[in-house]
Design a protein around this motif. Structure first.
Motif, PDB file in Angstrom:
ATOM      1  N   LEU B 308      15.330  -5.659   2.903  1.00 52.79           N
ATOM      2  CA  LEU B 308      16.081  -5.447   1.672  1.00 52.79           C
ATOM      3  C   LEU B 308      16.352  -3.950   1.529  1.00 52.79           C
ATOM      4  O   LEU B 308      15.441  -3.159   1.276  1.00 52.79           O
ATOM      5  CB  LEU B 308      15.303  -5.967   0.465  1.00 52.79           C
ATOM      6  N   GLU B 309      17.612  -3.581   1.710  1.00 56.79           N
ATOM      7  CA  GLU B 309      17.998  -2.168   1.712  1.00 56.79           C
ATOM      8  C   GLU B 309      17.585  -1.469   0.419  1.00 56.79           C
ATOM      9  O   GLU B 309      17.025  -0.380   0.456  1.00 56.79           O
ATOM     10  CB  GLU B 309      19.515  -2.054   1.910  1.00 56.79           C
ATOM     11  N   ASP B 310      17.881  -2.086  -0.719  1.00 54.09           N
ATOM     12  CA  ASP B 310      17.647  -1.383  -1.982  1.00 54.09           C
ATOM     13  C   ASP B 310      16.160  -1.168  -2.273  1.00 54.09           C
ATOM     14  O   ASP B 310      15.804  -0.273  -3.029  1.00 54.09           O
ATOM     15  CB  ASP B 310      18.333  -2.104  -3.147  1.00 54.09           C
ATOM     16  N   ALA B 311      15.308  -2.009  -1.701  1.00 54.45           N
ATOM     17  CA  ALA B 311      13.868  -1.780  -1.822  1.00 54.45           C
ATOM     18  C   ALA B 311      13.371  -0.894  -0.679  1.00 54.45           C
ATOM     19  O   ALA B 311      12.185  -0.557  -0.641  1.00 54.45           O
ATOM     20  CB  ALA B 311      13.125  -3.113  -1.804  1.00 54.45           C
ATOM     21  N   ASN B 312      14.269  -0.521   0.219  1.00 53.83           N
ATOM     22  CA  ASN B 312      13.907   0.186   1.448  1.00 53.83           C
ATOM     23  C   ASN B 312      12.700  -0.474   2.105  1.00 53.83           C
ATOM     24  O   ASN B 312      11.775   0.187   2.564  1.00 53.83           O
ATOM     25  CB  ASN B 312      13.619   1.663   1.171  1.00 53.83           C
ATOM     26  N   GLY B 313      12.704  -1.806   2.135  1.00 54.55           N
ATOM     27  CA  GLY B 313      11.518  -2.515   2.580  1.00 54.55           C
ATOM     28  C   GLY B 313      11.795  -3.630   3.565  1.00 54.55           C
ATOM     29  O   GLY B 313      12.891  -4.201   3.622  1.00 54.55           O
ATOM     30  N   ILE B 314      10.763  -3.895   4.340  1.00 55.93           N
ATOM     31  CA  ILE B 314      10.742  -5.048   5.243  1.00 55.93           C
ATOM     32  C   ILE B 314       9.445  -5.786   4.954  1.00 55.93           C
ATOM     33  O   ILE B 314       8.407  -5.168   4.710  1.00 55.93           O
ATOM     34  CB  ILE B 314      10.815  -4.598   6.723  1.00 55.93           C
ATOM     35  N   TYR B 315       9.520  -7.102   4.945  1.00 59.19           N
ATOM     36  CA  TYR B 315       8.306  -7.909   4.813  1.00 59.19           C
ATOM     37  C   TYR B 315       8.331  -8.967   5.895  1.00 59.19           C
ATOM     38  O   TYR B 315       9.318  -9.708   6.024  1.00 59.19           O
ATOM     39  CB  TYR B 315       8.208  -8.577   3.431  1.00 59.19           C
ATOM     40  N   ILE B 316       7.261  -9.038   6.679  1.00 59.48           N
ATOM     41  CA  ILE B 316       7.156 -10.048   7.736  1.00 59.48           C
ATOM     42  C   ILE B 316       5.882 -10.849   7.514  1.00 59.48           C
ATOM     43  O   ILE B 316       4.789 -10.285   7.397  1.00 59.48           O
ATOM     44  CB  ILE B 316       7.188  -9.392   9.134  1.00 59.48           C
ATOM     45  N   ASP B 317       6.063 -12.155   7.418  1.00 61.38           N
ATOM     46  CA  ASP B 317       4.972 -13.085   7.117  1.00 61.38           C
ATOM     47  C   ASP B 317       3.840 -12.933   8.128  1.00 61.38           C
ATOM     48  O   ASP B 317       4.071 -12.942   9.339  1.00 61.38           O
ATOM     49  CB  ASP B 317       5.533 -14.522   7.202  1.00 61.38           C
ATOM     50  N   GLY B 318       2.635 -12.775   7.620  1.00 59.71           N
ATOM     51  CA  GLY B 318       1.476 -12.704   8.494  1.00 59.71           C
ATOM     52  C   GLY B 318       1.266 -11.337   9.119  1.00 59.71           C
ATOM     53  O   GLY B 318       0.287 -11.124   9.843  1.00 59.71           O
ATOM     54  N   MET B 319       2.173 -10.408   8.847  1.00 60.87           N
ATOM     55  CA  MET B 319       2.091  -9.083   9.472  1.00 60.87           C
ATOM     56  C   MET B 319       2.044  -8.025   8.369  1.00 60.87           C
ATOM     57  O   MET B 319       1.272  -7.081   8.433  1.00 60.87           O
ATOM     58  CB  MET B 319       3.338  -8.912  10.336  1.00 60.87           C
ATOM     59  N   SER B 320       2.876  -8.202   7.336  1.00 60.63           N
ATOM     60  CA  SER B 320       2.922  -7.242   6.233  1.00 60.63           C
ATOM     61  C   SER B 320       1.824  -7.565   5.227  1.00 60.63           C
ATOM     62  O   SER B 320       1.304  -8.681   5.202  1.00 60.63           O
ATOM     63  CB  SER B 320       4.298  -7.288   5.567  1.00 60.63           C
TER      64      SER B 320
END
Lengths: 437, 437
Positions: B308-320
């Motif tokens: 999500l660009e506006d959150a400047n974030g990446i979330y990956i299940d089981g990793m984040s």
């Protein structure tokens, strides 16, 4: 009204202060609670801290649920309420001023309608409607009896949403143009359990539409003066494919098992675009079947300013930072910078949060459950209009069935009924008051 | 192909290194440039750093524009190109291998089509189409001649978009479900100037639709394998009211003056929801008339991960990170946390950025103009398919006229033509190569 404000300020004083300021005791409001599930446990935690809120009657057909709630009340030192199995008997009690109806999505509207017809104020939980007809019944019951039905949409009392409303009403965002909202919450671990009776699992299995629109639509509707000079006009809705919940069910129950291979009709992401009578647009997103951090996707944007929840930022033209830069060909351009939402709290917190921000132990969901309940209970005590009324409930909850219809027709635009029968044009903003939205 | 990679590594060595590694000189690619406006100045800044790119011909009817471009080339120490007033004469030149067509939105498609018919590779700038017919002509010209037309969509080579593609292709996002993109850029100060000939001002004055869809749609289309196993199926589009540009014009020209009171048809925010053949949805937002920080609204979401660009974030299940919490009623729940996009660069940068990330002076827009140009020039040299081809150009640019049609019909769903005539089903992903998308 001023009394409550004063009392709230007074309560911020340290407990050790020599003599608490005297203030009039608030008259009791006698509540019945219909439906005693998990949500009721959370509501009781908030009710415990609200002066004058007395739970005098409870109702559920499940004896274990009744026992659990009675136990909570006993531990809170509250008197035992009367217990009913049939909510219609509860509604007959003269000793009940108002009811909370945290029952299932398919039952809270008809029960609330019956409560209004019995002359009781009713508070329902959030959710969406299955038909516009059940909403018309609620509206007609409220109009016929003059009794108000409120949705306990706690997000209407959330700090950022209220502050943005304050910024908008002060003119800092200019004329509003576009809003966004949503409910993006990874609920796979609960909602995949189709046999556990968890409500979402049923609705996600059989329906396809935005079944949970109000958490951000409620605040946006208030900010856009919906039903008070504006209204929802039409929507289009689009569903993605459905994968997340089935994968979760397969993981939970095992591949190849009946529950593990069950189909869910609900698209993982449902996108709904609403057009308002005054030309504003609202984009809503529903997504509970995919992993991601929680967001209500808040965005409120006008000709002068914008709030964007996911950027945790506010930008106001001529006030927020704007920098002149030069591109590789030597041409000038301007870049605007977000300001953190928190930097606005001190000056622009809504009066409700200015009053309550230093109070602790407000109960569920960071205090906002308590604020919504207080708003309802104070309206009941004063026999006043609730800050969210039957017209609001109808407009907000109709998004669900209209969204289902639009998706069923391949994204066709679907018009909203005007549940006010034209009264939205002349209805002004609600009179000011400590809980007015 | 390996040679270019090696040369890129070599160029990272300090200039003072005793003996630069030997590598074969790249064969020259002879370019004609049709249309010599501001965008061409930016392109020349990028071309100057690209080995083998020779500007041998330029074309414009405006003598001042020609003179300015000749001056830039002279200051760059480049040989003077041949100058044409009629682009058809330029297309007759055997000494031209390919043309760049940074002309107006209403002219670049027919000129590029003529270029293909003359056997020249063509690169157009971003924008949208006015009709599907002009896109069909381009597609048919490319099919008939076997010559490729590329859109220089620089955002396809942007770092985050490429890294997300890399994460997706490595399976870290699971099956893709939903994407979002947009062009949200406060361009009021330029676009309100209706008499200055600034292109956007004309289109914003007369049209109402997403006239600038490709900056985020391009990368998303590549990530979703559009035209290679997937395709755009339908869209709905909704426009808000139009206020921002008129307010800007009033401020610029003065209230009550003819230009100050001019009407703009374009809604300030246009929201388009696309459905793909494989069930993914894409929400696009166009907004250039309101104050806010720039964003391309990037979002790519699958069953396992999300950017999500506006959150400047990446979330990956089981990793984040995922944290167990307890609510006020004592019930457990889980909250997921974003990881900053930058924390993924070291491990997951796309090979293109792994190669180029330490290179400086890449030219316009942080280097991405240069990457798109290099991709085009290398394809011309090798007589290979461009990584963005005529089918892509047609699919992406058709969003503009289809969006106008949907808005004109009140949000009606509008189907996409299949510009591949069914070939999208069997077309696999493009063969790997240093610029493949």
């Amino acid at each position: 009204m001023t009394n409550r404000r004063t009392s709230a300020s007074a309560s911020r004083r340290p407990v050790s202060a020599a003599r608490p300021r005297r203030r009039p005791r608030l008259a009791p409001v006698r509540l019945g609670i219909i439906g005693l599930g998990v949500r009721t446990e959370v509501l009781l935690a908030s009710l415990a801290g609200i002066e004058g809120a007395e739970t005098v009657a409870v109702c559920d057909v499940r004896e274990a649920a009744v026992a659990k709630i009675l136990g909570i009340l006993e531990r809170q030192g509250k008197p035992a309420p009367a217990v009913f199995r049939d909510y219609r008997r509860l509604l007959e009690q003269r000793a009940v001023d108002a009811v909370l109806v945290p029952t299932s999505w398919n039952s809270h509207l008809p029960i609330a309608t019956d409560a209004l017809l019995a002359g009781k104020y009713a508070a329902i939980e959030v959710g969406g409607a299955s038909s516009t007809e059940e909403l018309w019944r609620l509206v007609r019951a409220s109009e016929a009896t003059g009794v108000s039905c409120m949705m306990l949409e706690n997000c209407c009392y959330a700090r950022n949403e209220l502050m943005v409303m304050n910024l908008v009403r002060q003119g800092l965002f200019g004329e509003l143009i576009h809003c966004e909202g949503g409910y993006e919450h990874d609920l796979r671990e609960f909602a995949c359990m189709v046999e556990a009776g968890y409500e979402r699992s049923i609705h996600n299995r059989f329906r396809n539409g935005d079944i949970y629109p109000t958490h951000q639509l409620g605040p946006i509707a208030k900010i856009l003066d919906i039903n008070r000079g504006n209204r929802f006009l039409k929507l289009t809705s689009t569903a993605s494919k459905a994968r997340g919940m089935q994968l979760a069910a397969r993981k939970h129950y095992g591949a190849g098992t009946p529950f593990g291979e069950i189909a869910f009709n609900m698209g993982d992401i449902v996108t709904t675009v609403i057009t308002c009578a005054n030309g504003e647009t609202i984009t809503l997103t529903h997504g509970i079947a995919l992993p991601r951090p929680y967001s209500r996707n808040g965005r409120v944007q006008g000709t002068r300013g914008i709030w964007l929840e996911d950027a945790n930022g506010i930008y106001i033209d001529g006030m927020s930072p704007s920098i002149q830069e030069i591109d590789v060909a030597g041409n000038p351009y301007t870049t605007h910078k977000w300001e953190p939402v928190e930097s606005f709290y001190e000056t622009y917190d809504h009066p409700i949060w200015q009053t309550y921000r230093r109070q602790k132990q407000l109960g569920g969901h960071g205090g906002i459950d308590s604020l919504a309940l207080r708003a309802f209970i104070d309206a009941v005590r004063d026999r006043a209009e609730t800050p969210i009324d039957a017209y609001d409930v109808a407009a907000w909850m109709s998004v669900t069935c209209l969204s289902e219809q639009s998706i069923a027709c391949g994204g066709q635009p679907v018009p909203f009924p005007d549940f006010t029968d034209g009264k939205w044009i002349a209805r002004g903003r609600a009179p000011a008051g400590p809980w007015a939205l």
